[in-house]
Design a protein around this motif. Structure first.
Motif, short mmCIF file in Angstrom:
data_model
loop_
_atom_site.label_atom_id
_atom_site.label_comp_id
_atom_site.label_asym_id
_atom_site.label_seq_id
_atom_site.Cartn_x
_atom_site.Cartn_y
_atom_site.Cartn_z
N ALA A 100 -9.84 -61.32 -19.24
CA ALA A 100 -8.98 -61.21 -18.13
C ALA A 100 -8.82 -59.73 -17.64
O ALA A 100 -8.63 -59.09 -16.56
N HIS A 101 -8.59 -59.00 -18.92
CA HIS A 101 -8.28 -57.56 -18.62
C HIS A 101 -9.47 -56.67 -17.79
O HIS A 101 -9.38 -56.06 -16.91
N VAL A 102 -10.62 -57.22 -18.46
CA VAL A 102 -11.86 -56.64 -17.68
C VAL A 102 -11.75 -57.00 -16.24
O VAL A 102 -12.04 -55.98 -15.36
N PHE A 103 -11.52 -58.06 -15.90
CA PHE A 103 -11.53 -58.75 -14.30
C PHE A 103 -10.64 -57.70 -13.72
O PHE A 103 -10.80 -57.26 -12.40
N VAL A 104 -9.34 -57.56 -14.22
CA VAL A 104 -8.41 -56.85 -13.27
C VAL A 104 -8.51 -55.38 -13.40
O VAL A 104 -7.92 -54.78 -12.44
N SER A 105 -8.74 -54.78 -14.45
CA SER A 105 -8.97 -53.20 -14.60
C SER A 105 -10.39 -52.59 -14.17
O SER A 105 -10.40 -51.56 -13.92
N MET A 106 -11.50 -53.45 -13.91
CA MET A 106 -12.78 -52.95 -13.73
C MET A 106 -12.66 -52.14 -12.32
O MET A 106 -13.27 -51.27 -12.23
N PRO A 107 -12.06 -52.57 -11.22
CA PRO A 107 -11.99 -51.75 -10.16
C PRO A 107 -11.17 -50.38 -10.24
O PRO A 107 -11.95 -49.70 -9.86
N PHE A 108 -10.45 -50.34 -11.26
CA PHE A 108 -9.72 -49.14 -11.18
C PHE A 108 -10.65 -48.30 -12.00
O PHE A 108 -10.79 -46.84 -11.45
N VAL A 109 -11.68 -48.66 -12.98
CA VAL A 109 -12.46 -47.87 -13.49
C VAL A 109 -13.55 -47.46 -12.63
O VAL A 109 -13.85 -46.32 -12.63
N VAL A 110 -14.01 -48.36 -11.90
CA VAL A 110 -15.09 -48.14 -11.06
C VAL A 110 -14.94 -47.29 -9.96
O VAL A 110 -15.65 -46.28 -9.75
N LEU A 111 -13.66 -47.39 -9.20
CA LEU A 111 -13.49 -46.45 -8.41
C LEU A 111 -12.90 -45.05 -8.73
O LEU A 111 -13.49 -44.09 -8.05
N ALA A 112 -12.35 -45.04 -9.98
CA ALA A 112 -12.08 -43.73 -10.34
C ALA A 112 -13.49 -42.85 -10.83
O ALA A 112 -13.56 -41.62 -10.28
N ILE A 113 -14.40 -43.44 -11.29
CA ILE A 113 -15.66 -43.10 -11.69
C ILE A 113 -16.29 -42.67 -10.61
O ILE A 113 -16.98 -41.68 -10.51
N GLU A 114 -16.44 -43.51 -9.55
CA GLU A 114 -17.13 -43.35 -8.41
C GLU A 114 -16.65 -42.02 -7.67
O GLU A 114 -17.55 -41.10 -7.59
N GLY A 115 -15.36 -41.80 -7.71
CA GLY A 115 -14.62 -40.48 -7.29
C GLY A 115 -15.06 -39.19 -8.08
O GLY A 115 -15.62 -38.28 -7.34
N ALA A 116 -15.19 -39.47 -9.15
CA ALA A 116 -15.44 -38.37 -10.22
C ALA A 116 -17.00 -38.00 -10.06
O ALA A 116 -17.52 -36.81 -9.85
N LEU A 117 -18.14 -39.20 -10.01
CA LEU A 117 -19.25 -38.60 -9.50
C LEU A 117 -19.60 -38.15 -8.14
O LEU A 117 -20.65 -37.16 -7.89
N ARG A 118 -18.86 -38.60 -7.10
CA ARG A 118 -19.00 -37.84 -5.81
C ARG A 118 -18.64 -36.54 -5.75
O ARG A 118 -19.13 -35.82 -5.08
N SER A 119 -17.77 -36.29 -6.63
CA SER A 119 -17.12 -34.81 -6.81
C SER A 119 -18.00 -33.79 -7.40
O SER A 119 -18.15 -32.64 -7.38
N ALA A 120 -18.78 -34.42 -8.39
CA ALA A 120 -19.95 -33.77 -9.06
C ALA A 120 -21.04 -33.36 -8.13
O ALA A 120 -21.51 -34.11 -7.57
N ASP A 121 -21.50 -32.03 -8.10
CA ASP A 121 -22.39 -31.44 -7.61
C ASP A 121 -24.10 -31.97 -7.55
O ASP A 121 -24.34 -31.91 -8.82
N PRO A 122 -24.42 -32.82 -6.81
CA PRO A 122 -25.64 -33.42 -6.81
C PRO A 122 -26.97 -32.41 -7.04
O PRO A 122 -28.03 -33.12 -7.59
N ASP A 123 -26.67 -31.43 -6.62
CA ASP A 123 -27.78 -30.30 -6.74
C ASP A 123 -28.13 -30.05 -8.23
O ASP A 123 -29.38 -29.84 -8.63
N TYR A 124 -27.25 -30.27 -9.30
CA TYR A 124 -27.53 -30.19 -10.56
C TYR A 124 -28.43 -31.31 -10.99
O TYR A 124 -29.42 -31.16 -11.48
N ASP A 125 -28.24 -32.58 -10.45
CA ASP A 125 -29.41 -33.50 -10.89
C ASP A 125 -30.73 -33.28 -10.39
O ASP A 125 -31.84 -33.61 -10.76
N ALA A 126 -30.68 -32.84 -8.90
CA ALA A 126 -32.04 -32.43 -8.26
C ALA A 126 -32.79 -31.24 -9.18
O ALA A 126 -33.89 -31.37 -9.23
N ALA A 127 -31.93 -30.36 -9.62
CA ALA A 127 -32.58 -29.40 -10.48
C ALA A 127 -33.12 -29.96 -11.82
O ALA A 127 -34.02 -29.39 -12.17
N ALA A 128 -32.45 -30.84 -12.28
CA ALA A 128 -32.85 -31.40 -13.42
C ALA A 128 -33.92 -32.10 -13.33
O ALA A 128 -35.15 -32.06 -14.12
N ALA A 129 -34.25 -32.78 -12.01
CA ALA A 129 -35.51 -33.61 -11.70
C ALA A 129 -36.60 -32.78 -11.61
O ALA A 129 -37.68 -33.23 -11.84
#
Length: 254
Positions: A130-159
């Motif tokens: 039950a906790h996973v079901f109700v809290s997963m959206p908070f976790v996913v949306l927060a992490i998605e925002g953090a990943l979007r704010s991280a510069d993807p050029d670093y990923d490209a450089a690593a590739a």
């Protein structure tokens, strides 16, 4: 100046109930109320199930957040909507949905019970679910925002240096987004700790197995108002502590 009055009313509306709660607590009986065995049991269950739920949310939610933030695929908007639905779903409806899917006669719960003899409802694992079901959206949306704010050029450089997508994700993407990931986990943990509706609907309220702090407060209030206030004070302290942990993200640096 015209905006000052409604702003102050809004602040008062939010702060006044908390001040009233502090004023209504019987501080003389507080040590006795906080030292009760039911409180210790419910608090321990809340902490352990919320922590277990965050482990599950991290393992499952981090890949989902990465897909939503970095991969352009058909149906991405639909996936984001589906992930967000539990965020706005009434808690009781969430509990009914969980019972329909994972209950003893549920869509997945019935074959699970038939093959393994295990059922989620009325167990600590059901609380975690039950906790996973109700809290997963908070976790996913927060992490998605953090990943979007991280510069993807670093990923490209690593590739370009020959790193695989998994290595780039593990050694570059996650470290860059780590503050946002931690913030999402803390927020999700706090949401899990305060979960009531889905938990009691799906798992009932059995001391020692499914009785968490919110459900204990609910049943205590019916017979002992002072004890319920003391239990509520514990949850208030935990909530304020979570905000202090996240002060650099939401409250601003001192």
């Amino acid at each position: 100046m015209l905006l000052l009055v409604p702003a102050m009313v809004a602040v008062a509306l939010l702060v006044l109930p908390l001040v009233a709660l502090l004023g209504a607590v019987d501080w003389r009986s507080l040590p006795e109320d906080l030292g009760s065995a039911p409180l210790r049991s419910a608090l321990w269950l809340s902490i352990t199930t919320s922590t277990a739920a965050m482990v599950v949310c991290l393992v499952l939610g981090l890949p989902v957040a990465w897909l939503l933030a970095r991969v352009d695929f058909p149906g991405r908007m639909l996936v984001r909507v589906l992930v967000t639905v539990p965020l706005v779903l009434p808690p009781v409806v969430a509990g009914i949905a969980l019972r329909t899917a994972f209950g003893r006669t549920g869509l997945l719960g019935e074959p699970l019970l038939a093959t393994t003899g295990f059922a989620f409802p009325y167990t600590a694992w059901g609380v975690v679910l039950a906790h996973v079901f109700v809290s997963m959206p908070f976790v996913v949306l927060a992490i998605e925002g953090a990943l979007r704010s991280a510069d993807p050029d670093y990923d490209a450089a690593a590739a370009t240096l020959g790193a695989s997508r998994l290595t780039t994700f593990r050694r570059v993407t996650v470290p860059l987004a780590l503050p946002g990931i931690v913030a999402g986990m803390v927020l999700g943990w706090a949401r899990s700790l305060g979960e009531f509706g889905a938990t009691i609907t799906f798992n009932g309220n059995y001391p020692g197995s499914t009785q968490t702090m919110p459900t204990l407060i609910y049943v205590t209030r019916q017979g002992d108002q002072d004890a319920a206030l003391a239990l509520s004070l514990v949850m208030l302290v935990v909530s304020v502590s979570v905000l202090l942990l996240l002060r650099d993200r939401w409250l601003g640096t001192p």
